[in-house]
Enzyme design. Sequence first.
Site, short mmCIF file in Angstrom:
data_model
loop_
_atom_site.label_atom_id
_atom_site.label_comp_id
_atom_site.label_asym_id
_atom_site.label_seq_id
_atom_site.Cartn_x
_atom_site.Cartn_y
_atom_site.Cartn_z
N ARG A 130 0.86 -1.18 0.00
CA ARG A 130 0.00 0.00 0.00
C ARG A 130 0.90 1.23 0.00
NH1 ARG A 130 -5.37 0.37 1.64
NH2 ARG A 130 -5.21 -1.66 2.69
N ARG A 159 2.63 -4.01 -6.14
CA ARG A 159 2.00 -5.07 -5.34
C ARG A 159 2.24 -6.44 -5.95
NH1 ARG A 159 -3.79 -4.66 -2.27
NH2 ARG A 159 -2.74 -2.78 -1.52
#
Length: 431
Positions: free
Chosen positions: A273, A386
């Site tokens: 994140r 990610r």
Amino acid sequence: MIDLRLVRENPDLVRASQRARGADESAVDALLAADAARREAARRGDDLRGEQKAASQAVKKATPEERPAVLERAKALAAEVKQAEEAQREADAALREVQLRIPNVVHDDVPPGGEDDAVTLRTVGEVPTYDFPVRDHIEIGEALGAIDMERGAKVSGSRFYFLTGPGALLEFALAQLAISRAVAAGFTPVIAPALVKPSAMEGTGFLGEHDEEVYRIERDDLYLVGTSEVALAGMHANEVLDLSKGPKRYAGWSSCFRREAGSYGKDTRGIIRVHWFDKVEMFSFCAPEDAAAEHLRLLQWEEEFLQALELPYRVVDIAAGDLGTSAARKYDIEAWFPTQGTYRELTSTSDCTTFQARRLTIRYRDADGKNQTAATLNGTLCAIARTIACLLEVHQRADGSVHVPVALRPWLGGVEALTPGMTLVAPVPTA
């Protein structure tokens, strides 16, 4: 933007959608009232313009004795018309403001509930087991010389990073693999702007309740996008598309920026994140009746990409209360993260029906040659940071090396594994 005709003809359907989302049902009544006020203002304006036209004709026919009174009436009507037109502009603005507050109507099959109520549709691949203590992607990435969080924070602050050496090559490899597969599937590749005007942000539904997540450049009145979906949708604003041969598809690459204002304390370690990452996004324009099938195709291409990366994952149907403003239905693909012992979102795809295209005035000609509002859909093919985190964790080995999936090897010089201290090999393009 929600279809006004749908609200007029089936307000209970829209109220039910609002309930499913956990949104305010009274917004539907406010929209109906604003619509009625706008139509009344338009009717009054038309009536007055008709009277004004008749008064103008009367001036020409009036006798000298009648002329002063007729002129006075024409003058009064001109003032009333001006007032009516201003009232109509205000009514139009009030209607648009209320209309923009109502999110898209959810599909009938969307699960009820909120963030914790997504329904798992299928699980693909076996969750790996390890006969050694697993390390997270930051520990692995630092040992490989692939990720540098400390210097990222020094330069830009928390949730920023450097990808170095094999990490940088992994980024380029993933981007090349994603784009090459998208082109093979018929998508037009696009390098999309990361800065857009407010009209593009509003048109795609990323302002309003989402504006806390968005970076704004106030001096220039521009926004940094959180996804190239914004630029790709805005690319055809105020246009009429040719969809006679099927959906118009783009694969857009851009850097993406998110403030993560609501995620304090979540995922503070690593690159899961972050405030900035690069992404390859699929975007489709199609006829509304083709949208559901196109949505499943986007999902299929996302699944095939994760299968090529040899990652175990599950597909989930997102509940109504967790849908974004523009989405009528959304599927997430969550990949397995060994150190967290759970699946985490890696990609998603949303059917936005005609909601965004109505805001952006994007149309197409139907079989009868009439202009109709198009449908828009989006799907993340690869959110690169990610995905790198997931790859490093899933494919780690006891000796500190990381298995390279076969599909990525042509873009990494053919290497079968990333190893600490390895000599970097120049990527070799496929034949």
